[in-house]
Design an enzyme around this catalytic site. Structure first.
Site, PDB file in Angstrom:
ATOM      1  N   THR A  20     -10.488  13.380  51.403  1.00 30.34           N
ATOM      2  CA  THR A  20     -11.257  13.952  52.520  1.00 30.34           C
ATOM      3  C   THR A  20     -11.343  15.479  52.422  1.00 30.34           C
ATOM      4  OG1 THR A  20     -10.451  12.147  53.888  1.00 30.34           O
ATOM      5  CG2 THR A  20     -11.421  14.012  55.052  1.00 30.34           C
ATOM      6  N   SER A 148      -2.989  22.878  59.852  1.00 32.27           N
ATOM      7  CA  SER A 148      -3.773  21.644  60.026  1.00 32.27           C
ATOM      8  C   SER A 148      -5.082  21.898  60.787  1.00 32.27           C
ATOM      9  CB  SER A 148      -2.944  20.622  60.806  1.00 32.27           C
ATOM     10  OG  SER A 148      -2.909  21.023  62.168  1.00 32.27           O
ATOM     11  N   CYS A 149      -5.904  20.877  60.844  1.00 30.11           N
ATOM     12  CA  CYS A 149      -7.202  20.987  61.535  1.00 30.11           C
ATOM     13  C   CYS A 149      -7.022  21.370  63.008  1.00 30.11           C
ATOM     14  CB  CYS A 149      -7.966  19.676  61.411  1.00 30.11           C
ATOM     15  SG  CYS A 149      -6.981  18.217  61.813  1.00 30.11           S
ATOM     16  N   GLY A 204       2.115  22.853  68.914  1.00 23.86           N
ATOM     17  CA  GLY A 204       2.550  24.122  69.511  1.00 23.86           C
ATOM     18  C   GLY A 204       3.428  24.905  68.538  1.00 23.86           C
ATOM     19  N   HIS A 229     -11.334  15.590  67.009  1.00 26.54           N
ATOM     20  CA  HIS A 229     -10.282  15.791  68.007  1.00 26.54           C
ATOM     21  C   HIS A 229     -10.882  16.567  69.177  1.00 26.54           C
ATOM     22  CE1 HIS A 229      -7.209  14.815  64.978  1.00 26.54           C
ATOM     23  NE2 HIS A 229      -7.603  15.805  64.212  1.00 26.54           N
TER      24      HIS A 229
HETATM   25  P1  NAD Z   1      -6.785  11.824  51.605  1.00 31.19           P
HETATM   26  O1  NAD Z   1      -5.859  10.675  51.582  1.00 31.19           O
HETATM   27  O2  NAD Z   1      -8.161  11.645  52.133  1.00 31.19           O
HETATM   28  O3  NAD Z   1      -6.910  12.443  50.158  1.00 31.19           O
HETATM   29  C1  NAD Z   1      -5.802  12.689  49.330  1.00 31.19           C
HETATM   30  C2  NAD Z   1      -6.234  12.527  47.885  1.00 31.19           C
HETATM   31  O4  NAD Z   1      -5.112  12.809  47.041  1.00 31.19           O
HETATM   32  C3  NAD Z   1      -6.702  11.120  47.559  1.00 31.19           C
HETATM   33  O5  NAD Z   1      -7.813  11.215  46.695  1.00 31.19           O
HETATM   34  C4  NAD Z   1      -5.503  10.514  46.808  1.00 31.19           C
HETATM   35  O6  NAD Z   1      -5.889   9.540  45.882  1.00 31.19           O
HETATM   36  C5  NAD Z   1      -4.978  11.743  46.098  1.00 31.19           C
HETATM   37  N1  NAD Z   1      -3.575  11.668  45.703  1.00 31.19           N
HETATM   38  C6  NAD Z   1      -2.579  10.911  46.212  1.00 31.19           C
HETATM   39  N2  NAD Z   1      -1.415  11.187  45.572  1.00 31.19           N
HETATM   40  C7  NAD Z   1      -1.683  12.128  44.657  1.00 31.19           C
HETATM   41  C8  NAD Z   1      -0.909  12.805  43.675  1.00 31.19           C
HETATM   42  N3  NAD Z   1       0.384  12.564  43.523  1.00 31.19           N
HETATM   43  N4  NAD Z   1      -1.531  13.708  42.875  1.00 31.19           N
HETATM   44  C9  NAD Z   1      -2.861  13.961  43.008  1.00 31.19           C
HETATM   45  N5  NAD Z   1      -3.639  13.360  43.930  1.00 31.19           N
HETATM   46  C10 NAD Z   1      -3.047  12.442  44.737  1.00 31.19           C
HETATM   47  O7  NAD Z   1      -6.016  12.962  52.421  1.00 31.19           O
HETATM   48  P2  NAD Z   1      -6.677  14.170  53.192  1.00 31.19           P
HETATM   49  O8  NAD Z   1      -7.070  13.713  54.537  1.00 31.19           O
HETATM   50  O9  NAD Z   1      -7.667  14.834  52.324  1.00 31.19           O
HETATM   51  O10 NAD Z   1      -5.405  15.096  53.414  1.00 31.19           O
HETATM   52  C11 NAD Z   1      -4.953  16.008  52.435  1.00 31.19           C
HETATM   53  C12 NAD Z   1      -4.114  17.057  53.121  1.00 31.19           C
HETATM   54  O11 NAD Z   1      -4.944  17.766  54.055  1.00 31.19           O
HETATM   55  C13 NAD Z   1      -2.935  16.528  53.933  1.00 31.19           C
HETATM   56  O12 NAD Z   1      -1.905  17.485  53.926  1.00 31.19           O
HETATM   57  C14 NAD Z   1      -3.501  16.428  55.345  1.00 31.19           C
HETATM   58  O13 NAD Z   1      -2.539  16.459  56.345  1.00 31.19           O
HETATM   59  C15 NAD Z   1      -4.365  17.685  55.359  1.00 31.19           C
HETATM   60  N6  NAD Z   1      -5.457  17.656  56.347  1.00 31.19           N
HETATM   61  C16 NAD Z   1      -6.191  16.529  56.566  1.00 31.19           C
HETATM   62  C17 NAD Z   1      -7.201  16.539  57.509  1.00 31.19           C
HETATM   63  C18 NAD Z   1      -8.013  15.323  57.816  1.00 31.19           C
HETATM   64  O14 NAD Z   1      -8.517  15.194  58.911  1.00 31.19           O
HETATM   65  N7  NAD Z   1      -8.198  14.414  56.906  1.00 31.19           N
HETATM   66  C19 NAD Z   1      -7.480  17.712  58.198  1.00 31.19           C
HETATM   67  C20 NAD Z   1      -6.766  18.881  57.904  1.00 31.19           C
HETATM   68  C21 NAD Z   1      -5.739  18.833  56.980  1.00 31.19           C
END
Ligand code: NAD
Length: 344
Positions: A20, A148-149, A204, A229
């Site tokens: 994502t 985070s978001c 917070g 959100h």
């Molecule tokens: P996601 O699950 O959509 O994507 C993660 C990707 O990493 C996937 O393609 C997965 O296959 C890959 N992956 C898994 N293990 C791996 C490894 N060991 N090495 C390389 N790639 C690997 O997750 P996301 O939602 O993109 O979240 C990523 C980070 O961003 C997290 O820390 C999350 O908390 C943060 N985040 C997410 C959001 C959201 O709404 N999705 C918003 C802000 C921050």
């Protein structure tokens, strides 16, 4: 800074984790005049890996063992994460939360700078980052975490109020989306879940990684929606202001937009429709949307309601974080302007 620079002088950015956040960060990097995508890392030869290839991003496996799965699936693979590190000036780690600490050991051993995401705990990095709030603290740093978001959304609006009017205390209720739209495996489907059931929620204390002295208390519930959100915010102000002044303040602050219920934007559904109408890729909305009518100053209290597009608000933050860590510019406004113009 404004002109496209020569290919060999561009910042080479490796993206570890193409989900994502990772795929959006890759697209944002590709659009910057001073950056290029060195490659992206996947663990498995999924459909998203096919999209990476179609987008002309070099594809790497996270390790040697998994590399074979890509060749077996007929996908061209350029090596492993270790090879990508050799091609990169900086890595943006977009792997799922809690994978970061193991990766950090590799980054340290390879002497490469890295940005982590909000799913990691704050101590993974030297400092947490929000461009409008503490860009300068991150200049030249080796390991930084983009918050985070939700925390990004809070830092943007609380940050500008703290800077201009002053916050005595902030009280926030977060109504959180269940999963992201592309995730069919998580809920809740038909429930409202206090999460956590106690206070504060982690948001917070996370804001305090950026504003250590802010008196902020947050509570959170998760609801059956995937789009955004929503935060309802009550602030006790240090100095007098008016509803109109706050509206003007938000209007002129980058990465915040005002939306109006009176113009038909009555829910997160219409905000996302608005984002799709803007024609941005994937219908993303990098800005925090504040309802104009929700902004009310009553006595020394300010009330407002804002919505966060969780999949995309942190994306421009990652871009500015690169420029801070590599000391490309010491002026946050210059980086923010450059990032936003390229992403428009
Ligand atoms: P996601 O699950 O959509 O994507 C993660 C990707 O990493 C996937 O393609 C997965 O296959 C890959 N992956 C898994 N293990 C791996 C490894 N060991 N090495 C390389 N790639 C690997 O997750 P996301 O939602 O993109 O979240 C990523 C980070 O961003 C997290 O820390 C999350 O908390 C943060 N985040 C997410 C959001 C959201 O709404 N999705 C918003 C802000 C921050």
């Amino acid at each position: 800074m404004n002109n496209k620079i020569e290919e060999d002088k561009m910042i080479s950015v490796g993206i570890n984790g193409y989900g994502t956040i990772g795929k959006r960060v890759a697209d944002a990097v590709a659009r910057q005049p001073d950056m290029k995508v060195a490659g992206v890392v996947k663990t498995r030869p999924t459909n998203e890996a096919r999209h990476a290839i179609a987008n002309k991003y070099k594809l790497y496996a996270n390790n040697l063992e998994n590399m074979k799965n890509f060749t077996d699936a007929g996908m061209e693979i350029s090596g492993t994460l270790e090879d990508l590190i050799e091609e990169s000036d900086i890595i943006i780690d977009c792997t799922p939360g809690k994978v970061g600490p193991a990766n950090k050991e590799l980054y340290i051993s390879k002497k490469i700078k890295a940005i982590f995401q909000g799913g990691e705990k704050a101590p993974i990095a030297e400092v947490s980052f929000n461009a409008q709030s503490n860009y300068r603290n991150c200049i030249g740093k080796d390991y930084v975490r983009v918050v985070s978001c939700n925390t990004t959304g809070l830092c943007r609006t609380l940050g500008i109020i703290e800077k201009t009017i002053g916050i005595k205390k902030a009280r926030v209720t977060l109504i959180r989306r269940g999963p992201d739209p592309g995730n069919s495996s998580k809920g809740p489907v038909n429930a409202i879940v206090p999460n956590p059931v106690t206070v504060p929620s982690h948001h917070g204390p996370d804001v305090n990684t950026i504003f250590p002295n802010m008196d902020i208390m947050t509570s959170a519930v998760i609801v059956p929606t995937t789009l955004m959100h929503l935060h309802t915010i009550v602030i006790e102000l240090k100095n007098p202001t008016t509803t109109e002044e706050i509206k003007e303040l938000f209007k002129k602050t980058p990465r915040i937009i005002l939306v109006k219920a009176s113009e038909g934007i009555t829910s997160t559904a219409e905000i996302m429709e608005h984002a799709r109408d803007l024609g941005k890729k994937r219908g993303d909305l990098n800005e925090i949307a504040v309802w104009d009518e929700s902004i009310n100053v009553i006595g020394n209290e300010l009330f407002y309601t804002q919505a966060i597009h969780q999949e995309s608000d942190v994306v421009p933050e990652n871009i500015d974080c690169i420029r801070a860590m590599l000391s490309i510019t010491e002026n946050p406004d210059e980086s923010i302007e450059m990032t936003d113009r390229a992403m428009d």
